[in-house]
Design a protein around this motif. Structure first.
Motif, PDB file in Angstrom:
ATOM      1  N   ARG A 143       0.484  -1.009   0.007  1.00 44.59           N
ATOM      2  CA  ARG A 143       0.311  -0.130  -0.020  1.00 44.59           C
ATOM      3  C   ARG A 143       0.772   1.551   0.071  1.00 44.59           C
ATOM      4  NH1 ARG A 143      -5.297  -1.195   2.330  1.00 44.59           N
ATOM      5  NH2 ARG A 143      -5.481   1.534   1.606  1.00 44.59           N
ATOM      6  N   ARG A 144       0.489   2.492  -0.045  1.00 42.82           N
ATOM      7  CA  ARG A 144       1.105   4.158  -0.295  1.00 42.82           C
ATOM      8  C   ARG A 144      -0.006   4.780  -0.024  1.00 42.82           C
ATOM      9  NH1 ARG A 144       2.733   5.902  -6.487  1.00 42.82           N
ATOM     10  NH2 ARG A 144       0.940   4.902  -6.835  1.00 42.82           N
ATOM     11  N   TYR A 145       0.848   5.628   1.185  1.00 42.17           N
ATOM     12  CA  TYR A 145       0.664   6.571   1.492  1.00 42.17           C
ATOM     13  C   TYR A 145       1.229   7.612   1.728  1.00 42.17           C
ATOM     14  CZ  TYR A 145      -1.756   9.083   5.879  1.00 42.17           C
ATOM     15  OH  TYR A 145      -2.457  10.230   6.274  1.00 42.17           O
ATOM     16  N   TYR A 146       0.294   8.782   0.918  1.00 41.20           N
ATOM     17  CA  TYR A 146       1.147   9.827   0.938  1.00 41.20           C
ATOM     18  C   TYR A 146       1.239  10.682   2.585  1.00 41.20           C
ATOM     19  CZ  TYR A 146      -0.161   8.730  -3.646  1.00 41.20           C
ATOM     20  OH  TYR A 146       0.247   7.938  -4.553  1.00 41.20           O
ATOM     21  N   VAL A 147       2.457  11.235   2.540  1.00 38.80           N
ATOM     22  CA  VAL A 147       2.472  11.756   3.867  1.00 38.80           C
ATOM     23  C   VAL A 147       2.892  14.021   3.098  1.00 38.80           C
ATOM     24  CG1 VAL A 147       3.427   9.957   4.686  1.00 38.80           C
ATOM     25  CG2 VAL A 147       5.157  11.540   3.845  1.00 38.80           C
ATOM     26  N   SER A 148       3.048  13.855   1.618  1.00 42.42           N
ATOM     27  CA  SER A 148       3.140  15.127   1.320  1.00 42.42           C
ATOM     28  C   SER A 148       2.742  15.468   0.499  1.00 42.42           C
ATOM     29  CB  SER A 148       4.650  15.814   1.743  1.00 42.42           C
ATOM     30  OG  SER A 148       5.528  14.931   1.065  1.00 42.42           O
ATOM     31  N   GLY A 149       2.824  16.923   0.064  1.00 41.12           N
ATOM     32  CA  GLY A 149       1.823  16.490  -1.630  1.00 41.12           C
ATOM     33  C   GLY A 149       0.416  17.233  -1.504  1.00 41.12           C
ATOM     34  N   LEU A 150       0.067  17.738  -2.556  1.00 44.59           N
ATOM     35  CA  LEU A 150      -1.677  17.602  -2.717  1.00 44.59           C
ATOM     36  C   LEU A 150      -2.457  16.014  -2.627  1.00 44.59           C
ATOM     37  CD1 LEU A 150      -1.372  18.736  -6.312  1.00 44.59           C
ATOM     38  CD2 LEU A 150      -1.872  20.422  -3.911  1.00 44.59           C
ATOM     39  N   MET A 151      -1.515  15.111  -2.237  1.00 44.71           N
ATOM     40  CA  MET A 151      -2.083  13.598  -2.089  1.00 44.71           C
ATOM     41  C   MET A 151      -2.542  13.337  -0.935  1.00 44.71           C
ATOM     42  SD  MET A 151      -3.508  12.746  -5.285  1.00 44.71           S
ATOM     43  CE  MET A 151      -3.682  10.546  -4.460  1.00 44.71           C
ATOM     44  N   LYS A 152      -1.612  14.463   0.396  1.00 44.28           N
ATOM     45  CA  LYS A 152      -1.051  13.971   1.624  1.00 44.28           C
ATOM     46  C   LYS A 152      -2.465  13.492   2.417  1.00 44.28           C
ATOM     47  CE  LYS A 152       0.754  16.252   6.175  1.00 44.28           C
ATOM     48  NZ  LYS A 152       1.208  17.596   6.741  1.00 44.28           N
ATOM     49  N   GLY A 153      -2.373  12.659   3.334  1.00 51.07           N
ATOM     50  CA  GLY A 153      -3.420  11.833   4.085  1.00 51.07           C
ATOM     51  C   GLY A 153      -4.176  10.690   3.526  1.00 51.07           C
ATOM     52  N   GLY A 154      -3.584  10.480   1.601  1.00 56.21           N
ATOM     53  CA  GLY A 154      -4.703   9.744   0.598  1.00 56.21           C
ATOM     54  C   GLY A 154      -3.896   7.986   1.021  1.00 56.21           C
ATOM     55  N   ALA A 155      -4.085   7.316   0.216  1.00 61.64           N
ATOM     56  CA  ALA A 155      -4.111   6.080   0.387  1.00 61.64           C
ATOM     57  C   ALA A 155      -4.124   5.037  -0.646  1.00 61.64           C
ATOM     58  CB  ALA A 155      -4.174   5.624   1.326  1.00 61.64           C
ATOM     59  N   ASP A 156      -3.832   4.992  -1.479  1.00 67.12           N
ATOM     60  CA  ASP A 156      -3.714   4.171  -2.997  1.00 67.12           C
ATOM     61  C   ASP A 156      -2.956   2.438  -2.725  1.00 67.12           C
ATOM     62  OD1 ASP A 156      -1.325   4.423  -3.585  1.00 67.12           O
ATOM     63  OD2 ASP A 156      -2.172   5.933  -5.416  1.00 67.12           O
ATOM     64  N   MET A 157      -3.206   1.637  -4.069  1.00 66.30           N
ATOM     65  CA  MET A 157      -1.932   0.813  -4.093  1.00 66.30           C
ATOM     66  C   MET A 157      -1.277   0.760  -4.140  1.00 66.30           C
ATOM     67  SD  MET A 157      -2.798  -2.886  -2.523  1.00 66.30           S
ATOM     68  CE  MET A 157      -4.752  -3.157  -2.581  1.00 66.30           C
ATOM     69  N   PHE A 158       0.288   0.617  -4.298  1.00 65.03           N
ATOM     70  CA  PHE A 158       0.870   0.165  -5.163  1.00 65.03           C
ATOM     71  C   PHE A 158       2.079  -0.698  -6.080  1.00 65.03           C
ATOM     72  CE2 PHE A 158       5.961   0.665  -5.653  1.00 65.03           C
ATOM     73  CZ  PHE A 158       5.899   1.970  -5.807  1.00 65.03           C
ATOM     74  N   VAL A 159       1.522  -2.269  -5.386  1.00 67.11           N
ATOM     75  CA  VAL A 159       1.327  -2.877  -5.821  1.00 67.11           C
ATOM     76  C   VAL A 159       0.536  -4.359  -5.424  1.00 67.11           C
ATOM     77  CG1 VAL A 159       2.988  -5.089  -7.011  1.00 67.11           C
ATOM     78  CG2 VAL A 159       3.826  -2.541  -6.765  1.00 67.11           C
ATOM     79  N   GLU A 160      -0.239  -4.534  -5.823  1.00 68.90           N
ATOM     80  CA  GLU A 160      -1.239  -5.690  -5.194  1.00 68.90           C
ATOM     81  C   GLU A 160      -1.269  -7.174  -5.997  1.00 68.90           C
ATOM     82  OE1 GLU A 160      -5.279  -5.820  -6.048  1.00 68.90           O
ATOM     83  OE2 GLU A 160      -5.343  -4.425  -8.245  1.00 68.90           O
ATOM     84  N   ASN A 161      -1.738  -8.413  -5.317  1.00 69.42           N
ATOM     85  CA  ASN A 161      -1.474  -9.476  -5.621  1.00 69.42           C
ATOM     86  C   ASN A 161      -0.203  -9.953  -6.498  1.00 69.42           C
ATOM     87  OD1 ASN A 161      -2.951 -12.141  -6.486  1.00 69.42           O
ATOM     88  ND2 ASN A 161      -2.852 -11.729  -8.993  1.00 69.42           N
ATOM     89  N   MET A 162       0.984  -9.799  -5.490  1.00 65.33           N
ATOM     90  CA  MET A 162       2.725 -10.571  -5.509  1.00 65.33           C
ATOM     91  C   MET A 162       3.072 -11.558  -5.491  1.00 65.33           C
ATOM     92  SD  MET A 162       4.176  -6.862  -3.341  1.00 65.33           S
ATOM     93  CE  MET A 162       5.698  -7.104  -4.428  1.00 65.33           C
ATOM     94  N   PRO A 163       4.037 -12.060  -5.802  1.00 62.03           N
ATOM     95  CA  PRO A 163       4.264 -13.650  -6.165  1.00 62.03           C
ATOM     96  C   PRO A 163       4.717 -13.850  -4.937  1.00 62.03           C
ATOM     97  CG  PRO A 163       5.571 -12.235  -6.842  1.00 62.03           C
ATOM     98  CD  PRO A 163       4.930 -11.177  -7.818  1.00 62.03           C
ATOM     99  N   GLY A 164       4.621 -13.313  -4.340  1.00 65.41           N
ATOM    100  CA  GLY A 164       4.855 -13.516  -2.616  1.00 65.41           C
ATOM    101  C   GLY A 164       4.413 -12.876  -1.560  1.00 65.41           C
ATOM    102  N   PHE A 165       4.723 -13.317  -0.612  1.00 65.90           N
ATOM    103  CA  PHE A 165       4.339 -12.553   0.888  1.00 65.90           C
ATOM    104  C   PHE A 165       5.494 -11.645   1.294  1.00 65.90           C
ATOM    105  CE2 PHE A 165       2.468 -16.249   0.483  1.00 65.90           C
ATOM    106  CZ  PHE A 165       0.616 -15.574   0.871  1.00 65.90           C
ATOM    107  N   PRO A 166       5.384  -9.396   0.685  1.00 66.22           N
ATOM    108  CA  PRO A 166       6.102  -9.316   1.297  1.00 66.22           C
ATOM    109  C   PRO A 166       6.639  -8.862   1.937  1.00 66.22           C
ATOM    110  CG  PRO A 166       4.553  -7.863   0.773  1.00 66.22           C
ATOM    111  CD  PRO A 166       3.890  -9.434   0.374  1.00 66.22           C
ATOM    112  N   ASP A 167       7.590  -8.611   2.630  1.00 63.77           N
ATOM    113  CA  ASP A 167       8.545  -8.501   4.078  1.00 63.77           C
ATOM    114  C   ASP A 167       9.160  -7.043   4.292  1.00 63.77           C
ATOM    115  OD1 ASP A 167       9.281  -8.819   6.830  1.00 63.77           O
ATOM    116  OD2 ASP A 167       9.910 -10.432   6.449  1.00 63.77           O
TER     117      ASP A 167
END
Length: 376
Positions: A242-266
């Protein structure tokens, strides 16, 4: 009595002939008897095992309350994700001198790592020095920034995981993987699918703590972008970032950066190319079979597993397939590094790039691996 009558009487009384079984017949009868004995014995053993097993399944308490989860079919391991053996070119360093060096950082050429036995280690000029032993009293000056005894917005912090800092050192973004489970119970957290994870921000000047994201399923690695405008969070249980915006026009918003990956990310770390290195704690092979995907929508199977088996036993069934991927700044896959059977790199948790090398951490293995990127 005439001769004819005597002959008839003699023919009427015939002696009985008693014959013995042939060897083949005896063997057949013995085999039949042995088969019957085997079947009866097998049935007795099966019943003697099944009845206690069913009793255990019914009456034993399950340590987790698993939630049904739904996954898409994993991405095909083709193209840049094609399996290879590039991680096998890595060398193991400091083998058997440390346990579970999960995450690695550097100041100049000095490396630092935390280990599974609660130590903070400093590695300089090939020597390992213990800076602190968490939970056993500090070995040197340690400053506490936050206490887990104080609830944050009504919830305690039980599993503080990864962190990333702004360049000026003022703000620290960190993950609290669960308010229920601790680090030693990470397999419970994954299998239960608990959604009590959070992303938080700590201001070192004002001492304030803010909750930025809630409802995350095992938020794990966290990494601030090079421009410091957003933070990436690995949501391990759901195989996505997931991606969370901490500055700029999108500050406070969140979206998906990469989904359904080939493994479980650490853990997630910056790459010198401007993207991100992501280590996979376990893979979702396609083509192949992913046990976690299979049982994700079957909570009853998870209950049976953890009623009968310990966490350590369950971990033995996790394939030792090591995978590290490099993502671009937009989240596309640039390349992948594999060790299909974990022959050299096992239980990889992080890929930290420094001076042309990848230092590969592990949450279980007693060593660090170092890979020369020029060779791959």
């Amino acid at each position: 009595m005439n001769e004819a009558e005597g002959l008839r009487q003699r023919r009427a009384v015939r002696p009985q002939v008693i014959t013995e079984d042939t060897p083949a017949q005896a063997a057949k009868d013995g085999s039949t008897y042995s088969s019957k004995v085997f079947r009866v014995t097998f049935m007795i053993l099966a019943v003697s095992l099944i009845i206690p097993l069913l009793g255990a399944i019914v009456f034993l308490e399950c340590p987790i309350d698993p939630q049904p989860l739904s996954f898409k079919e994993p991405p095909l391991l083709t193209g840049v994700l094609e399996p290879n053996i590039k991680l096998r070119q890595a060398e193991r360093i400091f083998e058997n001198q440390l346990i579970g060096p999960e995450s690695i950082a550097n100041i100049g050429d000095v490396l630092f790592t935390g280990t599974a036995d609660g130590k903070i280690l400093k590695i300089e000029d090939g020597e390992i020095k213990t800076l602190a032993r968490l939970g056993h009293g500090p070995c040197s000056d340690v400053k506490m920034l936050l206490s887990t005894s104080e609830p944050i917005e009504g919830h305690k912090m039980s599993f503080l995981n990864d962190l990333t800092l702004t360049r000026d050192g003022r703000k620290i973004f960190f993950t609290d993987s669960s308010s229920k489970w601790q680090r030693r119970d990470y397999s419970f957290l994954v299998m239960e699918g608990t959604d009590d994870g959070r992303l938080l921000e700590y201001d070192t000047v004002t001492k304030e703590v803010k909750v930025l994201m809630v409802g995350l399923r095992f938020p794990n690695g966290v990494q601030l972008s090079p421009a410091e405008d957003f933070v990436l969070v690995a949501e391990t249980t759901l195989a996505r970032i997931r991606r969370y915006y901490v500055s700029g026009l999108m500050k406070g918003g969140a979206d998906m950066f990469v989904e359904n990956m080939p493994g479980f990310p650490d853990n997630i770390r910056l790459s010198s190319a401007g993207g991100y290195w992501v280590a996979m704690s376990a893979v979702r092979p396609n083509p192949g079979f992913s046990m976690v995907d299979f049982i994700s929508e079957k909570p009853w199977i998870k209950r049976i597993i953890f009623k009968l088996l310990s966490q350590e036993t369950v971990m033995k069934f996790v394939p030792k397939y090591s995978l590290v991927v490099e993502l671009s700044e937009t989240g596309s896959y640039k390349r992948s590094l594999h060790d299909p059977n974990g022959m050299v790199v096992t239980y990889v948790s992080e890929a930290h790039e420094h001076n042309g090398y990848l230092y590969l951490g592990s949450f279980r293995s007693p060593f660090i691996c170092r890979l020369n990127l020029e060779h791959v």
